[in-house]
Design a protein around this motif. Structure first.
Motif, PDB file in Angstrom:
ATOM      1  N   VAL A  79    -117.680   0.988  74.124  1.00  0.00           N
ATOM      2  CA  VAL A  79    -116.677   1.938  73.294  1.00  0.00           C
ATOM      3  C   VAL A  79    -116.074   2.955  73.857  1.00  0.00           C
ATOM      4  CG1 VAL A  79    -117.953   1.651  71.043  1.00  0.00           C
ATOM      5  CG2 VAL A  79    -119.004   3.160  73.303  1.00  0.00           C
ATOM      6  N   THR A  80    -114.709   3.278  73.590  1.00  0.00           N
ATOM      7  CA  THR A  80    -114.076   4.719  74.012  1.00  0.00           C
ATOM      8  C   THR A  80    -115.601   5.615  73.591  1.00  0.00           C
ATOM      9  OG1 THR A  80    -113.859   4.701  71.697  1.00  0.00           O
ATOM     10  CG2 THR A  80    -112.264   3.385  73.884  1.00  0.00           C
ATOM     11  N   LYS A  81    -115.278   7.219  73.981  1.00  0.00           N
ATOM     12  CA  LYS A  81    -115.423   8.004  73.756  1.00  0.00           C
ATOM     13  C   LYS A  81    -115.830   8.672  72.047  1.00  0.00           C
ATOM     14  CE  LYS A  81    -115.607  10.451  78.143  1.00  0.00           C
ATOM     15  NZ  LYS A  81    -115.025  11.692  78.832  1.00  0.00           N
ATOM     16  N   GLU A  82    -114.597   8.237  71.324  1.00  0.00           N
ATOM     17  CA  GLU A  82    -114.009   8.508  70.163  1.00  0.00           C
ATOM     18  C   GLU A  82    -114.709   7.648  69.420  1.00  0.00           C
ATOM     19  OE1 GLU A  82    -111.241   9.694  73.022  1.00  0.00           O
ATOM     20  OE2 GLU A  82    -111.953   7.919  72.545  1.00  0.00           O
ATOM     21  N   LYS A  83    -114.575   6.232  69.693  1.00  0.00           N
ATOM     22  CA  LYS A  83    -115.373   5.908  68.968  1.00  0.00           C
ATOM     23  C   LYS A  83    -116.778   5.272  68.487  1.00  0.00           C
ATOM     24  CE  LYS A  83    -115.939   1.943  66.569  1.00  0.00           C
ATOM     25  NZ  LYS A  83    -115.065   1.682  64.938  1.00  0.00           N
ATOM     26  N   LEU A  84    -117.369   6.130  70.215  1.00  0.00           N
ATOM     27  CA  LEU A  84    -119.193   6.860  70.747  1.00  0.00           C
ATOM     28  C   LEU A  84    -119.158   7.485  69.397  1.00  0.00           C
ATOM     29  CD1 LEU A  84    -121.315   5.909  72.356  1.00  0.00           C
ATOM     30  CD2 LEU A  84    -121.060   7.371  73.471  1.00  0.00           C
ATOM     31  N   ALA A  85    -118.745   8.543  68.826  1.00  0.00           N
ATOM     32  CA  ALA A  85    -118.359   9.676  68.606  1.00  0.00           C
ATOM     33  C   ALA A  85    -119.015   8.858  66.810  1.00  0.00           C
ATOM     34  CB  ALA A  85    -117.521  10.446  68.330  1.00  0.00           C
ATOM     35  N   GLU A  86    -117.799   8.126  66.468  1.00  0.00           N
ATOM     36  CA  GLU A  86    -117.524   7.882  65.223  1.00  0.00           C
ATOM     37  C   GLU A  86    -118.908   6.867  64.982  1.00  0.00           C
ATOM     38  OE1 GLU A  86    -114.829   5.203  64.706  1.00  0.00           O
ATOM     39  OE2 GLU A  86    -113.127   6.746  65.358  1.00  0.00           O
ATOM     40  N   LEU A  87    -120.015   6.070  65.628  1.00  0.00           N
ATOM     41  CA  LEU A  87    -120.820   5.753  65.779  1.00  0.00           C
ATOM     42  C   LEU A  87    -122.477   6.378  66.099  1.00  0.00           C
ATOM     43  CD1 LEU A  87    -119.854   2.027  67.723  1.00  0.00           C
ATOM     44  CD2 LEU A  87    -119.509   2.256  65.006  1.00  0.00           C
ATOM     45  N   GLY A  88    -122.193   7.734  65.881  1.00  0.00           N
ATOM     46  CA  GLY A  88    -123.542   8.412  66.007  1.00  0.00           C
ATOM     47  C   GLY A  88    -123.904   8.771  67.323  1.00  0.00           C
TER      48      GLY A  88
END
Length: 404
Positions: free
Chosen positions: A49-58
């Motif tokens: 995952v990207t950093k942005e996606k990681l943030a979205e996923l908690g």
């Protein structure tokens, strides 16, 4: 008994896929799985995952969420004297230790089987390595793809006369995880009978060899080396994917009786003919059969093919996308999809690959946050708040602080 492995404590040093998948199975069966993570955490927390996606996923990846439910997380720096001492203290109280470090790493840390078994006679010590603990490749690290290559699995995967193709999932890792779990369960049963613990060894090499078993046996017996055949295989015809109006459908008719039923369900005039009548006839006329059957399936939808052949008791399945398979009503019907409560949200997870009639193993806890249970676990060992502060100052937990 609420669950099968109640009162069994598993100390899990493993990371990424094979080890965590194995200990998740044990946790599903009720074991108290203590996941020992390095200060930065199991690297699978950030896979894919990207950093942005990681943030979205908690803050945690689907890869980690898929394989780490029913566990408690503690962070320890095993190279730190105090962190290492705590690990040994936990091992003294454990029924099972699991790791997937390279050969020799746990021994250098003072956490090898011979050392831990001196103070914990009943310990089951499961280690999962790349190529095993001895032999010319033992010192080499590897992953799932490396063993797909080494085992020959890649050499038989893909389309004829095209470059090799990896299996789309971590097949060697996940197959190996069930070998680890089965070995641990066998050792626990042996301990129940004998009172003695033991070492359980498995590897990516043994897992991949098990996947390739009938190919190896064929080679050892007559020298045959198989090549890629796309979705087909050499065992029977038809046994592969066929085109439809709106996708593809896998059709398998491995016996003469099943072939006859298939022929009459699709087009008996073109299929129920002497050159396709028997198993050896169909193998000999493979190309003609595949061409003829493909010309007929192209005129039908996937649903029509599945309905006709299913009713005729021929093995058939639509080639689904990941989304279609994940949302399948059949998967849900057999308990293959469970919901986990992560506090602020719920998310679905694939259940263990077996279910029991006497116990419910689907009542699961969400995967832990990094170090979430550090204070709780150390409290169980008798450490008070002052001792925890001292351990933190000494670097037992590395750069991360034990969670509140």
């Amino acid at each position: 008994m609420n669950n099968i492995l109640d009162d069994i404590v598993v100390l899990d040093f493993s990371r990424v896929f094979a080890g965590p998948a194995a200990t998740q199975v044990l946790g599903d069966m009720g074991a108290d799985v203590i996941k020992v993570e390095p200060p930065a955490g199991d690297e699978a927390r950030y896979y894919g995952v990207t950093k942005e996606k990681l943030a979205e996923l908690g803050g945690v990846s689907p890869s980690f969420l898929a394989l780490n439910r029913n566990k408690r997380s503690i962070t320890l720096d095993l190279r730190n004297e105090e962190g290492n001492r705590i690990a040994r203290e936990l091992a003294d109280r454990a029924d099972v230790v699991v790791h997937n470090f390279r050969p020799g790493v746990m021994e250098r840390l003072g956490l090898g089987y011979e050392t831990l078994a001196q103070t914990n006679k009943g310990l089951i010590y499961a280690e999962f390595t790349a190529y095993g603990g001895k032999g010319p490749l033992a010192h080499i690290g590897a992953n799932d793809l490396a063993l797909q290559a080494h085992s020959g699995l890649i050499s038989i995967t893909g389309e004829p006369d095209r470059p090799p193709v990896r299996c789309g999932t971590a097949i060697v890792d996940l197959h190996g995880s069930l070998a680890i779990a089965a070995g641990i369960l066998g050792a626990l049963l042996h301990r129940h009978k004998s009172g003695r613990g033991q070492r359980v060894e498995s590897s990516l090499l043994l897992s991949s060899a098990h996947l390739m078993s009938y190919f190896y046996t064929e080679y050892w017996m007559d020298g045959t080396v198989r090549k890629p055949m796309g979705t087909a295989n050499h065992l029977s015809v038809p046994n592969q994917a066929f085109p439809a109006k709106d996708g593809e459908v896998v059709i398998i008719a491995s016996t003469d009786e099943m072939w006859t039923r298939l022929a009459h369900a699709i087009d008996p005039e073109k299929l129920d003919v002497p050159r396709f009548a028997r198993v050896f006839d169909r193998r000999q006329n493979r190309v003609d059969l595949i061409d003829t059957l493909s010309s007929l399936t192209r005129e039908l939808t996937c649903a029509e093919i599945v309905q006709r052949l299913g009713a005729a008791k021929v093995v058939v399945a639509k080639v689904n996308s990941v989304g279609e398979a994940a949302d399948s009503l059949q998967l849900e019907a057999v308990g293959g999809k469970i919901m986990l409560d992560a506090g602020h949200r719920q998310f679905p997870s694939v259940a263990s690959p077996f279910q029991f009639s006497e116990v419910d193993i689907n009542k699961a806890k969400a995967p832990p946050q990094l170090g979430q249970h550090t204070r709780e676990i150390l409290g169980e060992l008798g450490y008070d708040a002052e001792a925890l502060e001292s351990l933190t100052a000494a670097g037992a937990f590395g750069i991360s602080q034990p969670a509140e």
